[in-house]
Structure formats: C-alpha cells, structure tokens
Design an enzyme around this catalytic site. Structure first.
Site, PDB file in Angstrom:
ATOM      1  N   ASP A  55       0.859  -1.186   0.000  1.00 41.32           N
ATOM      2  CA  ASP A  55       0.000   0.000   0.000  1.00 41.32           C
ATOM      3  C   ASP A  55       0.890   1.228   0.000  1.00 41.32           C
ATOM      4  OD1 ASP A  55      -0.165   0.921   3.200  1.00 41.32           O
ATOM      5  OD2 ASP A  55       0.029  -1.242   2.927  1.00 41.32           O
ATOM      6  N   ASP A 138      -9.538   3.158   6.456  1.00 42.72           N
ATOM      7  CA  ASP A 138      -8.328   3.108   7.278  1.00 42.72           C
ATOM      8  C   ASP A 138      -8.626   3.855   8.566  1.00 42.72           C
ATOM      9  OD1 ASP A 138      -5.895   3.538   8.503  1.00 42.72           O
ATOM     10  OD2 ASP A 138      -4.849   4.181   6.698  1.00 42.72           O
ATOM     11  N   GLU A 140      -7.572   4.210  12.528  1.00 42.26           N
ATOM     12  CA  GLU A 140      -6.455   3.856  13.411  1.00 42.26           C
ATOM     13  C   GLU A 140      -6.100   5.027  14.298  1.00 42.26           C
ATOM     14  OE1 GLU A 140      -2.556   4.108  11.424  1.00 42.26           O
ATOM     15  OE2 GLU A 140      -3.677   3.972   9.533  1.00 42.26           O
TER      16      GLU A 140
END
Length: 251
Positions: A55, A138, A140
């Site tokens: 990624d 995503d 986090e």
C-alpha cells in the site's frame, strides 16, 4: 500366593492409573492447543504461496509499478482521501500506473472520525477514489490528537456503521476495515458488529497476525511490515490468486 496376588493387583492398579493419567494429560494438551488456535488466528498456509502486495501514498510519489509487477506482486492499495478535505495529489498517477502495470488495485480513505460524520467521509471517498477491490476504511491512531478522536465506544461504532452503510448503498459492497487489534479494542470497545459484513485488513508487524478484533475469525489482508523490498507497506492476501480476482470483481 495371597501376597503375590496382592502385589500383582497393586502393580495392575498402578499401570491403569498411569495410563489414565497420560490420557488426561493428552486431553488437556489438545484442549489447550485448540483454545489457542481459536483465540489467536494465524495464517497457517505457506506465506510464499499467497498473493503479495503493497500500500502506497504520497509518501511514495515515484513508484515504478511495472517493477512491482516484475517483482511478483499482485495487488496495490493506494491512498485516495483523508477526512472531507484532502485528496492525495499522487492518487490519480499511482492508480493509473498500477492499472497499466496489470496490478489489482484498490483505494483507501484515512478516517478522521472527530471532524465529520462517517457518511460525509464515505461520500467524499466515493467521489474521489477508484473502485476495483472494495474501498478501504483506514481507521487507526489519531496522528494529531486524542487516540480515539474524542469519541466514546458507542459513538465510534456508530461512526464506522455510518461510513460502512453509506459505502454499501452506493456500491453494494462493504468496505474493508483496516485497523489494529489494539486500536479497535481501545476505541470501539472491541465491537463485534462488523465481522459478518466487512473484510478485515489487520496491521501487525510480527511473524503472525495474532489475536484479531472481536467478530472476525480470520483476516482477509495482513499488513505485516512497514518497509521491505518494495516501496510502501508490505501486505499479504489470505487466499489464492483466484480468490483475490474474485474479490476484485465483486463475486
């Protein structure tokens, strides 16, 4: 003779007790191993046989995707958006480069749950991110403040549901959730609400994926290192190439 019979009888009882003890110890050992297997899912198959990928984002502005392909990689995730204001200035070039190189590709959105609703960020992502593999949420550690963005467990779960359902309504597919087990436990209270719908992409930089967040019995993708022989983070698909292609086609 009576004494001898008594001795033989005692010996027989000792042998029987020894056998029973060994059987009990074996049963306990097998039960413990079974518990470990279910509590801490790991990738059991040969890692080398699984599709590898990376990624990338604006931190890797000059990726040669043809080289990635020749190095044996199969897929790439590319950062597209962040919050409701940031569009990666390298996304378009990277997405086109990955496509031209013949890599399976997907886009990811870096969440900022404290700044706007999940639905608003999903719509921003849908407007600016390419679609092949399911899009990635995503979610986090907050790079600029409170670890959980100031949200309670219930508020965070609601935020993720808002993003997920908005994305699903637009595409008929649920987004992949990228996270760590530690963050998920800390900020959602280890919610099990998404395990039956959203594929999991776990980040853990050791030799095994370890214990997964509640609700998931396996991870679909594993980010196993933040550097390696290819640019960006190093990733693994938990299946074979045929399965990865089916996922990319939505089947």
């Amino acid at each position: 003779m009576l004494l001898l019979r008594g001795i033989v009888s005692d010996v027989g009882l000792l042998v029987l007790f020894s056998v029973q003890l060994k059987m009990k110890l074996l049963a306990v050992t097998l039960a413990a191993l079974s518990a470990i297997a279910f509590a801490s899912p790991v990738l059991l198959e040969n890692r080398a046989a699984k599709p590898h990928g990376v990624d990338v984002s604006h931190f890797q502005p000059n990726v040669n995707f043809k080289t990635l392909k020749s190095n044996g990689l199969s897929f790439v995730f590319i950062k597209a958006t962040e919050g409701t204001t940031v569009i990666s200035d390298t996304f378009s070039k990277q997405y086109t480069g990955a496509t031209n190189a013949g890599l399976i590709r997907g886009a990811y959105h870096f969440a900022h749950p404290g700044s706007s609703t999940g639905a608003a960020q999903a719509n921003f992502f849908l407007k600016h991110g390419g679609i092949t593999l399911p899009g990635v949420l995503d979610i986090e550690y907050n790079p600029n403040g409170a670890e959980c963005y100031g949200l309670t467990h219930a508020e965070m779960v609601s935020w993720v549901k808002s993003f997920s359902t908005t994305y699903h309504k637009a595409t008929t597919r649920y987004p992949i959730i990228y996270t760590t087990t530690d963050w998920w436990k800390t900020c959602t209270g280890n919610s099990a609400a998404f395990g039956s719908t959203n594929p999991l992409w776990i980040a853990r930089y050791v030799s095994a994926v370890g214990t997964l967040p509640a609700g998931w019995s396996f991870t679909t993708f594993w980010q196993y290192a933040d550097s390696g022989p290819n640019p960006g983070d190093q990733d693994l698909f938990n299946g074979d190439m045929a399965g990865l292609k089916r996922m990319a086609k939505g089947s």
